[in-house]
Design a protein around this motif. Structure first.
Motif, PDB file in Angstrom:
ATOM      1  N   SER A  82       0.832  -1.208   0.000  1.00  0.00           N
ATOM      2  CA  SER A  82       0.000   0.000   0.000  1.00  0.00           C
ATOM      3  C   SER A  82       0.865   1.256   0.000  1.00  0.00           C
ATOM      4  CB  SER A  82      -0.921   0.015   1.229  1.00  0.00           C
ATOM      5  OG  SER A  82      -0.182   0.319   2.399  1.00  0.00           O
ATOM      6  N   ARG A  83       0.188   2.407  -0.092  1.00  0.00           N
ATOM      7  CA  ARG A  83       0.880   3.701  -0.157  1.00  0.00           C
ATOM      8  C   ARG A  83       1.028   4.356   1.210  1.00  0.00           C
ATOM      9  NH1 ARG A  83      -2.504   7.315  -3.954  1.00  0.00           N
ATOM     10  NH2 ARG A  83      -0.680   8.662  -3.661  1.00  0.00           N
ATOM     11  N   SER A 214      -2.518  10.981   4.928  1.00  0.00           N
ATOM     12  CA  SER A 214      -3.880  10.971   4.380  1.00  0.00           C
ATOM     13  C   SER A 214      -4.273   9.610   3.813  1.00  0.00           C
ATOM     14  CB  SER A 214      -4.004  12.036   3.281  1.00  0.00           C
ATOM     15  OG  SER A 214      -3.139  11.738   2.191  1.00  0.00           O
ATOM     16  N   GLN A 215      -3.307   8.696   3.683  1.00  0.00           N
ATOM     17  CA  GLN A 215      -3.583   7.373   3.124  1.00  0.00           C
ATOM     18  C   GLN A 215      -3.304   6.246   4.117  1.00  0.00           C
ATOM     19  OE1 GLN A 215      -4.841   6.757   0.009  1.00  0.00           O
ATOM     20  NE2 GLN A 215      -5.059   8.976  -0.222  1.00  0.00           N
ATOM     21  N   SER A 216      -3.020   6.598   5.366  1.00  0.00           N
ATOM     22  CA  SER A 216      -2.598   5.586   6.332  1.00  0.00           C
ATOM     23  C   SER A 216      -3.675   5.320   7.380  1.00  0.00           C
ATOM     24  CB  SER A 216      -1.310   6.038   7.034  1.00  0.00           C
ATOM     25  OG  SER A 216      -0.934   5.113   8.024  1.00  0.00           O
ATOM     26  N   SER A 217      -4.001   4.039   7.532  1.00  0.00           N
ATOM     27  CA  SER A 217      -4.849   3.621   8.649  1.00  0.00           C
ATOM     28  C   SER A 217      -3.907   3.190   9.765  1.00  0.00           C
ATOM     29  CB  SER A 217      -5.745   2.460   8.216  1.00  0.00           C
ATOM     30  OG  SER A 217      -6.512   1.990   9.303  1.00  0.00           O
ATOM     31  N   ASP A 218      -3.826   3.990  10.812  1.00  0.00           N
ATOM     32  CA  ASP A 218      -2.839   3.737  11.859  1.00  0.00           C
ATOM     33  C   ASP A 218      -3.458   3.922  13.239  1.00  0.00           C
ATOM     34  OD1 ASP A 218      -2.849   6.611  12.109  1.00  0.00           O
ATOM     35  OD2 ASP A 218      -1.345   6.711  10.515  1.00  0.00           O
ATOM     36  N   SER A 219      -2.646   4.250  14.229  1.00  0.00           N
ATOM     37  CA  SER A 219      -3.156   4.345  15.600  1.00  0.00           C
ATOM     38  C   SER A 219      -4.328   5.309  15.725  1.00  0.00           C
ATOM     39  CB  SER A 219      -2.031   4.773  16.549  1.00  0.00           C
ATOM     40  OG  SER A 219      -1.077   3.733  16.702  1.00  0.00           O
ATOM     41  N   ARG A 220      -4.350   6.349  14.892  1.00  0.00           N
ATOM     42  CA  ARG A 220      -5.433   7.335  14.971  1.00  0.00           C
ATOM     43  C   ARG A 220      -6.794   6.711  14.677  1.00  0.00           C
ATOM     44  NH1 ARG A 220      -3.508  11.159  10.392  1.00  0.00           N
ATOM     45  NH2 ARG A 220      -3.008   9.082   9.560  1.00  0.00           N
TER      46      ARG A 220
END
Length: 276
Positions: A82-83, A214-220
């Protein structure tokens, strides 16, 4: 008597016409239907043919076993699907993860790019699937030939146990323990975060974020999940140290000095108030 003696000496193998004819008859008798030297030669050729493929197969199997042991204990390749970590890592990159980085007492530090198992923090526990399919996939993933498991993630460590991580301050910056962080590694044009948060990382946990915010699904994205998006340190597979493929991108994953000014969290694990 002399004639008989001479004939006897000449008969077995003297190279006379009778001896040659006898040898030819013997060879003819052991031809296609015989079981003499021709059969032995064919058996030898068959043995050589079998060994000609058996040896490379054994060497290949030994190499695969060696690589799998190496990837299990020392260095494991991962394919980036992924990006979420651009520009540091791009889609199709194969990274080499140092599994010894935290094996002997070391722990992830702010700024490290790590691969971790997100089970229990980013994804829920899944029922076991087909064991044969799973084994084949794990083997291919261990060699960097397949995408990693859906529970494996690669992100950058932004906060460690005790840190207070806040976004964003009055100038739109992320702060750790009250100190603004100049995140030069973030994708150009992205803000530090489009989601406001103010968290304190529990002991033995990590707050992680992707470089392409803007493209990351992370801890947030998991603040409301069990664990609050924090990754247990013991779920970290290792540190991403090198980009091994494609050859044009062969390089070490660049370290960052963005967190050098961040102080350690005070005793009790509560960071200072962020700068306004």
């Amino acid at each position: 008597m002399d004639t008989e003696a001479q004939h006897t000496e000449r008969d077995p193998s003297s190279g006379t016409e009778d001896g040659s004819r006898s040898a030819r008859v013997s060879e003819d008798a052991q031809g296609p239907g015989g079981t003499g030297d021709t059969g032995s030669a064919e058996g030898a050729r068959a043995g050589r043919g079998a060994s000609s493929w058996r040896r490379p197969a054994l060497v290949g199997a030994a190499c695969v076993v060696f690589l799998m042991l190496l990837s299990h204990f020392v260095i494991q390749p991962f394919l980036i699907p992924s990006r979420s970590m651009e520009p540091t890592l791009q889609v199709g990159d194969r990274i080499l993860v140092n599994k010894l980085a935290y094996r002997f007492g070391g722990e992830p530090e702010r700024g490290d790019v790590v691969v971790f198992d997100g089970t229990g923090s980013f994804v829920r526990e899944q029922p076991p699937g087909n064991p044969v399919t799973g084994l084949l996939h794990d083997g291919a993933a261990a060699l960097g030939l397949a995408e990693p498991d859906e529970t494996d993630f690669v992100k950058r460590v932004v906060g460690v146990g005790g840190d207070r991580v806040v976004c964003c301050d009055a100038d739109g910056r992320l702060t750790v323990n009250g100190v603004p962080v100049q995140e030069w590694y973030v994708k150009l044009g992205d803000r530090p975060s489009g989601v406001a948060f103010d968290i304190v990382v529990p002991p033995d946990r990590l707050w992680v974020m992707g470089d392409h915010r803007s493209q990351s699904s992370d801890s947030r994205d998991h603040l409301g999940s069990p664990g609050g998006g924090m990754v247990p340190v013991d779920r970290v597979v290792g540190r991403a140290d090198w980009i091994a493929w494609p050859l044009g991108r062969w390089t070490a994953v660049q370290e960052t000095d963005a967190f050098d000014a961040v102080p350690d969290a005070p005793a009790g694990g509560h960071g200072t108030a962020p700068h306004g």
